[in-house]
Design a protein around this motif. Structure first.
Motif, PDB file in Angstrom:
ATOM      1  N   GLY A  50       0.802  -1.221   0.000  1.00  0.00           N
ATOM      2  CA  GLY A  50       0.000   0.000   0.000  1.00  0.00           C
ATOM      3  C   GLY A  50       0.834   1.270   0.000  1.00  0.00           C
ATOM      4  N   HIS A  51       2.098   1.178   0.492  1.00  0.00           N
ATOM      5  CA  HIS A  51       2.927   2.377   0.581  1.00  0.00           C
ATOM      6  C   HIS A  51       3.424   2.850  -0.780  1.00  0.00           C
ATOM      7  CE1 HIS A  51       3.111   0.705   4.674  1.00  0.00           C
ATOM      8  NE2 HIS A  51       3.459   1.906   5.082  1.00  0.00           N
ATOM      9  N   ILE A  52       3.377   2.013  -1.790  1.00  0.00           N
ATOM     10  CA  ILE A  52       4.087   2.343  -3.042  1.00  0.00           C
ATOM     11  C   ILE A  52       3.197   2.385  -4.284  1.00  0.00           C
ATOM     12  CG2 ILE A  52       6.371   1.568  -2.325  1.00  0.00           C
ATOM     13  CD1 ILE A  52       5.748  -1.171  -3.664  1.00  0.00           C
ATOM     14  N   THR A  95       7.857  -2.366  -0.830  1.00  0.00           N
ATOM     15  CA  THR A  95       7.109  -1.649   0.188  1.00  0.00           C
ATOM     16  C   THR A  95       7.943  -1.476   1.463  1.00  0.00           C
ATOM     17  OG1 THR A  95       4.891  -1.463   1.150  1.00  0.00           O
ATOM     18  CG2 THR A  95       5.946  -3.641   1.251  1.00  0.00           C
ATOM     19  N   ALA A  96       7.369  -0.762   2.427  1.00  0.00           N
ATOM     20  CA  ALA A  96       8.075  -0.465   3.677  1.00  0.00           C
ATOM     21  C   ALA A  96       8.286  -1.736   4.500  1.00  0.00           C
ATOM     22  CB  ALA A  96       7.257   0.547   4.477  1.00  0.00           C
ATOM     23  N   GLY A 122       9.169   1.980   0.310  1.00  0.00           N
ATOM     24  CA  GLY A 122       8.132   2.771   0.969  1.00  0.00           C
ATOM     25  C   GLY A 122       8.519   3.064   2.404  1.00  0.00           C
ATOM     26  N   GLN A 123       7.718   3.883   3.056  1.00  0.00           N
ATOM     27  CA  GLN A 123       7.912   4.184   4.481  1.00  0.00           C
ATOM     28  C   GLN A 123       6.577   4.693   5.017  1.00  0.00           C
ATOM     29  OE1 GLN A 123       8.941   3.694   7.273  1.00  0.00           O
ATOM     30  NE2 GLN A 123      10.774   4.920   7.736  1.00  0.00           N
ATOM     31  N   SER A 178      21.868   2.275  -5.182  1.00  0.00           N
ATOM     32  CA  SER A 178      21.391   3.417  -4.401  1.00  0.00           C
ATOM     33  C   SER A 178      20.040   3.055  -3.815  1.00  0.00           C
ATOM     34  CB  SER A 178      21.224   4.656  -5.294  1.00  0.00           C
ATOM     35  OG  SER A 178      22.471   5.232  -5.585  1.00  0.00           O
ATOM     36  N   PHE A 179      19.700   3.736  -2.733  1.00  0.00           N
ATOM     37  CA  PHE A 179      18.417   3.473  -2.080  1.00  0.00           C
ATOM     38  C   PHE A 179      17.712   4.784  -1.763  1.00  0.00           C
ATOM     39  CE2 PHE A 179      16.044   3.169   1.983  1.00  0.00           C
ATOM     40  CZ  PHE A 179      15.018   2.346   1.546  1.00  0.00           C
ATOM     41  N   LEU A 180      16.441   4.830  -2.039  1.00  0.00           N
ATOM     42  CA  LEU A 180      15.615   5.990  -1.665  1.00  0.00           C
ATOM     43  C   LEU A 180      14.403   5.516  -0.895  1.00  0.00           C
ATOM     44  CD1 LEU A 180      15.142   8.486  -4.630  1.00  0.00           C
ATOM     45  CD2 LEU A 180      16.460   8.814  -2.522  1.00  0.00           C
ATOM     46  N   GLU A 181      14.181   6.145   0.243  1.00  0.00           N
ATOM     47  CA  GLU A 181      12.982   5.850   1.034  1.00  0.00           C
ATOM     48  C   GLU A 181      11.988   7.002   0.838  1.00  0.00           C
ATOM     49  OE1 GLU A 181      13.017   4.987   5.600  1.00  0.00           O
ATOM     50  OE2 GLU A 181      12.677   7.121   5.296  1.00  0.00           O
ATOM     51  N   ILE A 182      10.764   6.655   0.489  1.00  0.00           N
ATOM     52  CA  ILE A 182       9.763   7.706   0.281  1.00  0.00           C
ATOM     53  C   ILE A 182       8.570   7.473   1.211  1.00  0.00           C
ATOM     54  CG2 ILE A 182       8.445   9.015  -1.413  1.00  0.00           C
ATOM     55  CD1 ILE A 182      10.121   7.834  -3.617  1.00  0.00           C
TER      56      ILE A 182
END
Ligand SMILES: Cc1ncc(C[n+]2csc(CCOP(=O)(O)OP(=O)(O)O)c2C)c(N)n1
Ligand SMILES: [Mg+2]
Length: 577
Positions: A50-52, A95-96, A122-123, A178-182
């Motif tokens: 659901g987070h993404i 997802t988170a 996600g986060q 690389s990592f990105l948390e959104i």
């Protein structure tokens, strides 16, 4: 003032009820998709959460395919594999919480293998920061040691900007993940399109195709023209930098015997006069000049300790941290493998003599060592024994490969055997996990390779243990109609580990924690909609492989191999020395 539809500028927005122009709005997920598009990403590998989901919606708008798998480890390995095959960065979206922790292994593998990929995780919503939201974890802290760049996105307007930063880092120097948390609310929020920085395709990164210090190119050319016994090791970066043609030109023009490892395998085709494999130890002990290209002095290289003490050692690498690490060198060049080799070929060709003819005797000497080692092993490769000698299995696979077969190895002992015998016929047609030694890369690499290059045949050899880690995604291969030829070298054991246990603790205590069931992987394949066959007699291997090829389905040929036979590398426990 009334405007015609055509006269409305793209970002001008629509007219509000009170007459003021409302800005065009865009959500975070759609900004992610725009930024991915700018980097040329045309597919993401993912398992939903659901987070993404807003990223998926953005991908629909941008024409980016969403390939859904059954485990996030598979998504991350597939992104790694996709990067290796295409030369473009791969992307996985998870997802988170458990979605991101599941992907950790894939990211870690890409770090050690220097494979450029972006993982987006996600986060929980920022508005619920530290409140115990669903699937909340400190993802950036977890990812920092295993990525080149790990960051959280603090504002929707910054999403595309941070995606471009992540790609810049993933692709600079020696590539990596690389990592990105959104956070969820940042991703779902809408901001005025005009306020978001969306880096333009091709305008936010510089080329990293460097040749290092030009004076060092001249020095290396000098060393080569005066050397009578040189050798070169063409490592993974030769393929990463797409330097295969430059490397081929280098060895042929300057008449230098070449060894290959990792993704560098297949740079020269088998049968090429400069292609050597089994004489490596001899060459490293007897050369006067050893040129190491794009591979570190790690465990695969005995940390550089096995090179002749009197040889001049040259190291070329994309990463300054790799050059001169673990042993002293005589010359180090930080640069792009292909660009450096092309420059050296040119510099040496400008000399009165390249010295090529003086190296003829040395090449013949190495060829003699190579041929003797090959002849010594040949009876094993032709063995009619049942249970099947693993050497026979990998011999049959090697015979089966064509110029268009991408070979993937995923396993312990069985893959160690294949490393000695299987020779890819073209550059970029060999895939192994790399120095992290991760079991389970096989199915995801098949997914990436066959998805990216449907025109290629993909042949994958699995240990039964390795296949079990990510095998359920065989179903994904069926669902996406990605045929490949799969072989399970089945010894009902984690044999590579079992050997060490028996050697250390004795036969009666050697069967702890390494036993697998007698699983029919061919039946597993059939259950999921693929093709399967079981083989017990070595003469049936070749025909079974051909039927798998002709089936046009994802396939698994379950080959029962002798659990009491171990690869020499395993018996020497070389990997720990
Ligand atoms: C993810 C992961 N877990 C554990 C290991 C340790 N390990 C290395 S080889 C091996 C045995 C693999 O068994 P299999 O794939 O059946 O190959 P075999 O040695 O039996 O030929 C194990 C468990 C690893 N490299 N990666
Ligand atoms: Mg096994």
């Amino acid at each position: 003032m009334a405007q015609t539809a055509q006269a409305v500028p793209e970002n001008a927005g629509v007219e509000a009820s009170n007459g003021a122009a409302e800005p065009e709005m865009i959500s975070g997920g759609h900004l992610v998709a725009k930024a991915l598009k700018a980097e040329g990403i045309d597919v993401i590998f993912t398992l939903c959460g659901g987070h993404i989901i807003d990223i998926y919606d953005g991908c629909v708008d941008e024409g980016i395919e969403v390939v859904d798998v059954r485990h996030e480890q598979v998504a991350a390995h597939a992104a790694d594999g996709y990067a290796r095959i295409t030369g473009k960065p791969g992307c996985a979206v998870v997802t988170a919480g458990p979605g991101t922790t599941d992907a950790v292994t894939g990211v870690a593998n890409a770090l050690r293998a220097e494979s450029p990929m972006l993982l987006i995780g996600g986060q929980g919503a920022l508005s619920q920061h530290k409140m115990g939201s669903l699937q909340d974890l400190p993802h950036v802290d977890m990812m920092t040691p295993i990525t080149k760049f790990a960051a959280g996105v603090p504002h929707t307007e910054r999403i595309a900007d941070l995606v471009s930063m992540a790609f810049r880092e993933a692709l600079a120097g020696a590539p990596g993940p690389s990592f990105l948390e959104i956070p969820r609310d940042i991703l779902d929020a809408k901001v005025p399109l005009a306020k978001a920085r969306i880096p333009e395709a091709g305008r936010y990164r510089a080329s990293t195709r460097s040749i290092g210090d030009p004076a060092d190119i001249e020095r290396l050319a000098d060393l080569i023209v005066h050397s009578e016994k040189p050798c070169v090791l063409l490592g993974s970066q030769v393929w990463t930098t797409r330097g295969s043609d430059d490397a081929i030109d280098f060895v042929r023009t300057l008449n230098i015997p070449a060894f290959m490892n990792g993704s560098g395998r297949g740079t020269l085709p088998p049968g090429d006069p400069h292609h050597l494999q089994l004489a490596r130890r001899y060459a490293f002990q007897n050369s006067d000049l050893i040129i190491i290209v794009g591979t570190p002095f790690d465990f695969r290289m005995g940390y550089g300790k096995r090179l002749s003490p009197s040889a001049t050692v040259v190291q070329i690498d994309l990463d300054y941290r790799t050059v001169g690490k673990n042993r002293d060198i005589d010359l180090g060049i930080v640069g792009d493998a292909g660009a450096v080799l092309a420059a050296v070929t040119q510099a040496a060709s400008g000399r009165t003599s390249t010295g090529a003819a003086n190296r003829k005797a040395w090449l013949e000497e190495l060829r003699g060592v190579e041929d003797a080692a090959y002849q010594k092993r040949l009876p094993r490769q032709h063995s009619d024994a049942s249970p099947i000698d693993p050497y026979r299995l990998v011999h049959e696979i090697n015979e089966f490969l064509t110029e268009d077969s991408i070979y993937i190895g995923d396993g312990g002992d069985i893959v160690t055997f294949s490393g000695q015998v299987v020779q890819p016929k073209s550059p970029g047609h060999w895939m192994d996990p790399g120095p992290l030694g991760t079991l389970g890369v096989g199915v995801p690499f098949v997914l990436a390779a066959k998805y990216a290059r449907p025109d290629k045949e993909v042949v994958a050899l699995f240990g039964d243990g390795a296949f079990s880690l990510t095998g359920w995604d065989f179903e994904t291969l069926v669902r996406y109609n990605l045929p490949f030829v799969g072989i399970v070298g089945n010894n009902s054991s984690m044999n590579q580990i079992r050997y060490g246990q028996i050697a250390k603790y004795g036969a009666d205590r050697g069967r702890v924690g390494n036993t697998l069931g007698d699983v029919r992987y061919d039946e597993f394949a059939k259950m999921l909609g693929g093709y399967g066959e079981e083989v017990r007699d070595p003469k049936d291997i070749g025909p079974a492989l051909r039927r798998a090829r002709e089936s046009g389905l994802p396939s698994l040929i379950n080959v029962w191999v002798d659990p009491e036979v171990y690869a020499p590398g395993t018996m020497n426990q070389t990997m720990y020395k």
